[in-house]
Design an enzyme around this catalytic site. Structure first.
Site, PDB file in Angstrom:
ATOM      1  N   CYS A  61      -4.672  -3.338   4.193  1.00 53.21           N
ATOM      2  CA  CYS A  61      -4.219  -2.848   5.497  1.00 53.21           C
ATOM      3  C   CYS A  61      -5.274  -2.965   6.615  1.00 53.21           C
ATOM      4  CB  CYS A  61      -3.707  -1.415   5.347  1.00 53.21           C
ATOM      5  SG  CYS A  61      -2.610  -0.907   6.684  1.00 53.21           S
TER       6      CYS A  61
ATOM      7  N   LYS B 201     -10.264   0.693  -0.929  1.00 51.60           N
ATOM      8  CA  LYS B 201     -10.155   0.407   0.508  1.00 51.60           C
ATOM      9  C   LYS B 201     -11.354   0.960   1.273  1.00 51.60           C
ATOM     10  CE  LYS B 201      -6.889   1.141   4.355  1.00 51.60           C
ATOM     11  NZ  LYS B 201      -5.658   1.886   4.757  1.00 51.60           N
TER      12      LYS B 201
ATOM     13  N   GLU C 249       0.852  -1.191   0.000  1.00 49.88           N
ATOM     14  CA  GLU C 249       0.000   0.000   0.000  1.00 49.88           C
ATOM     15  C   GLU C 249       0.896   1.252   0.000  1.00 49.88           C
ATOM     16  OE1 GLU C 249      -2.001   0.624   3.746  1.00 49.88           O
ATOM     17  OE2 GLU C 249      -3.663   1.692   2.821  1.00 49.88           O
TER      18      GLU C 249
END
Ligand code: NAG
Ligand code: NAG
Ligand code: NAG
Ligand code: NAG
Ligand code: NAG
Length: 519
Positions: free
Chosen positions: A211, A179, A80
């Site tokens: 994440c 995300k 990321e």
């Protein structure tokens, strides 16, 4: 001859294709990238300058992709924020963004670089996948124009998303994921709902998230439970937090708890405690990397099973509280005391003897430990701890944790504070808890932040036990549980689903009654 046996050879040939087409194993790569950050600025740079910086980072990704392909890797995951870092406002990230179309448009950016306007980053990434004949996951920024009729449209007229893209080995865009659970990312917007993004290859079905998403139910758990993915691709910019949320520790535990492959690629940035990437499987980590000493990136390559759930050695489903609920709690110690792990109030009890059986409870969660230390070190203190409740300052995630951990010093008020070295080894440990969730992640972290592959397992009744002899030097042995239904942000939705469930059940009962009358 050949002609007369034509139908048979076709059949045999078809079988061969089927067998060859579906591979049992594949070679996976992850790249921990030491990202080159932009200069600090309050005013946006030009698109040209943004592209220059991203190009320098892509040069390094290119090197990693080439090396991985040379070692036979079929897919590589990069981290990321690997092209530009993380510290932006909505305005300063804007020159780094490109319009990323839905993969269903069937696009090879390398061959048609101008089809969706100015998209040099996508064109270059696609060419890297195509030239090296490897699937590539990269994390970039998407911008989507919106207009004032849309009341949630941001004032600059664009939604801005933290986005993963995947190109297949022909350079075609096959996946795009925005995300959902942003972590202090004011430069990006949250998509309307969690996106469930998968794609299928000859070496298994893949799912994607990013994440902080890994700590929540959607999309992470749903991809594994309802979409039957074999392997999760997981780019991250993860800051390590002891004792439970160090990258290699938690990510390997998530793969074991969810019984899925997880390819985790982290940023390498030592001053922010960002390091720790790995290739994790349902049994154990295949490869991992943790490095607080150097400033260099690292490529990991490993062969893993394409469809772990069809493997003869696929670990069984675990009933996480079967053992803990069946036994009588060990006599409660008089030495139980409260302590904080970050902001969470644990109940602790000391491992006072070199061997013993202990129980500690926090509200309804009781944690049991049986243990035998190889030798009790004078200068090291361990405790058994229990916590159940909403975690941290934000109080949004509901945790249930049973842990045996080393205290920072022999002063019991330091239990739960970060500590990185230990020398106590265990001949035996067995940890279990009366969890009220099926989502429990088994963690074993050793001295100097090492994992312990092949040296522990979870029994079907929920006991986390050591195996294959004496353990390494233990920092923590934990069962980290997440009770998503009690999350703060979920309570509205949880009630909603309870109501629909009731309605459906009522309808079913009414229908059943009508059928009985008819009969
Ligand atoms: C992030 O950027 C702001 C503004 O440019 C700066 O003041 C701050 O120090 C930066 N933070 C980090 C962690 O780099
Ligand atoms: C990095 O980790 C150490 C030890 O866990 C901690 O003391 C320190 O504050 C962390 N640094 C950052 C920037 O979070
Ligand atoms: C712990 O309990 C087990 C039985 O549950 C017993 O066999 C063992 O001796 C106990 N260990 C200690 C050190 O008390
Ligand atoms: C912590 O442990 C003590 C001793 O067993 C117990 O009395 C107390 O209720 C526990 N605290 C909570 C919140 O469960
Ligand atoms: C459901 O709704 C009630 C009343 O609005 C609320 O008290 C509760 O916290 C909600 N969530 C759950 C998970 O029950």
């Amino acid at each position: 001859m050949i002609r007369s046996s034509f139908p048979t050879s076709v059949a045999v040939f078809a079988l061969l294709i089927l067998n060859v087409g579906a591979k049992d194993t594949f070679i996976a790569a992850v790249y921990e990238h030491a990202v080159i950050l932009p200069d600090k600025t309050e005013t946006p740079v030009s698109e040209e300058d943004a592209f220059l910086l991203m190009n320098r980072n892509i040069d390094m990704l290119e090197n990693a992709i080439k090396q991985a392909a040379k070692q036979g890797a079929q897919i590589i995951v990069t981290p990321e924020d690997a092209l530009y870092g993380w510290n932006f406002s909505r305005e300063t990230i804007f020159p780094y963004l490109e319009n990323i179309p839905d993969p269903k448009v069937n696009w090879i950016p390398c061959e048609e670089p101008l089809r969706y306007g100015h998209t040099p980053v996508q064109a270059r990434l696609s060419c890297l996948a195509k030239t090296n004949s490897i699937y590539v996951l990269a994390n970039i920024g998407d911008k989507k124009q919106c207009n004032s009729r849309d009341s949630t449209c941001p004032s600059n007229g664009y939604y801005q998303y933290n986005t993963n893209v995947v190109y297949n080995s022909d350079g075609k865009l096959v996946a795009r994921y925005h995300k959902y659970h942003l972590y202090q990312e004011r430069q990006f917007d949250v998509p309307q709902k969690p996106e469930l993004v998968t794609f299928t290859t000859t070496f298994g079905k893949f799912g994607i998230f990013t994440c902080f998403d890994i700590l929540f139910h959607d999309p992470a758990v749903t991809l594994v439970k309802d979409f039957d993915v074999d392997t999760i691709l997981f780019p991250t910019a993860w800051m390590n937090v002891l004792p439970f949320l160090t990258a290699i520790e938690f990510h390997s535990a998530w793969a074991m708890g969810m019984r899925v492959n997880l390819l985790a690629a982290n940023i390498h940035h030592v001053s922010l405690n960002m390091t720790g990437s790995g290739i994790y499987t349902p049994h154990s980590p295949k490869a991992y990397h943790y490095d607080m000493e150097t400033t260099d990136g690292k490529i990991l390559v490993s062969e893993i099973e394409s469809r772990p759930r069809f493997s003869p050695v696929y670990p069984p489903a675990i009933n996480w509280n079967a053992y803990a609920k069946a036994i009588k709690p060990f006599p409660i110690q008089k030495k139980t005391f409260g302590g904080l792990v970050s902001r969470d109030e644990f109940n602790f009890t000391e491992l006072y003897e070199s061997a013993g059986n202990l129980t500690v409870c926090k509200n309804k969660l009781c944690c049991h430990l049986s243990y035998h230390m190889l030798g009790k070190e004078e200068n090291e203190v361990y405790v058994l701890g229990a916590f159940t409740g909403l975690h941290g300052r934000r109080k949004k995630e509901y945790w249930q944790v049973c842990t045996m951990l080393k205290c920072k010093t022999t002063d019991l008020t330091t239990c739960g504070q970060p500590v990185e070295t230990a020398s106590t080894r265990f001949e035996m440990f067995s940890l279990s808890g009366t969890f009220e969730t099926e989502y429990v992640f088994p963690e074993v972290l050793l001295s100097k932040i090492h994992l312990s592959p092949g040296k522990f397992e979870v029994l079907k009744d929920g006991r986390l036990v050591n195996k294959n002899g004496i353990s390494g030097s233990v920092l923590t042995v934990s069962l980290f549980g997440r009770q998503y239904t009690k999350d703060y942000s979920n309570s509205g939705r949880a009630n909603h689903s309870a109501i629909s469930y009731l309605l459906i059940t009522t309808l079913l009962i009414i229908t059943a009654l009508q059928n009985i009358e008819l009969a």
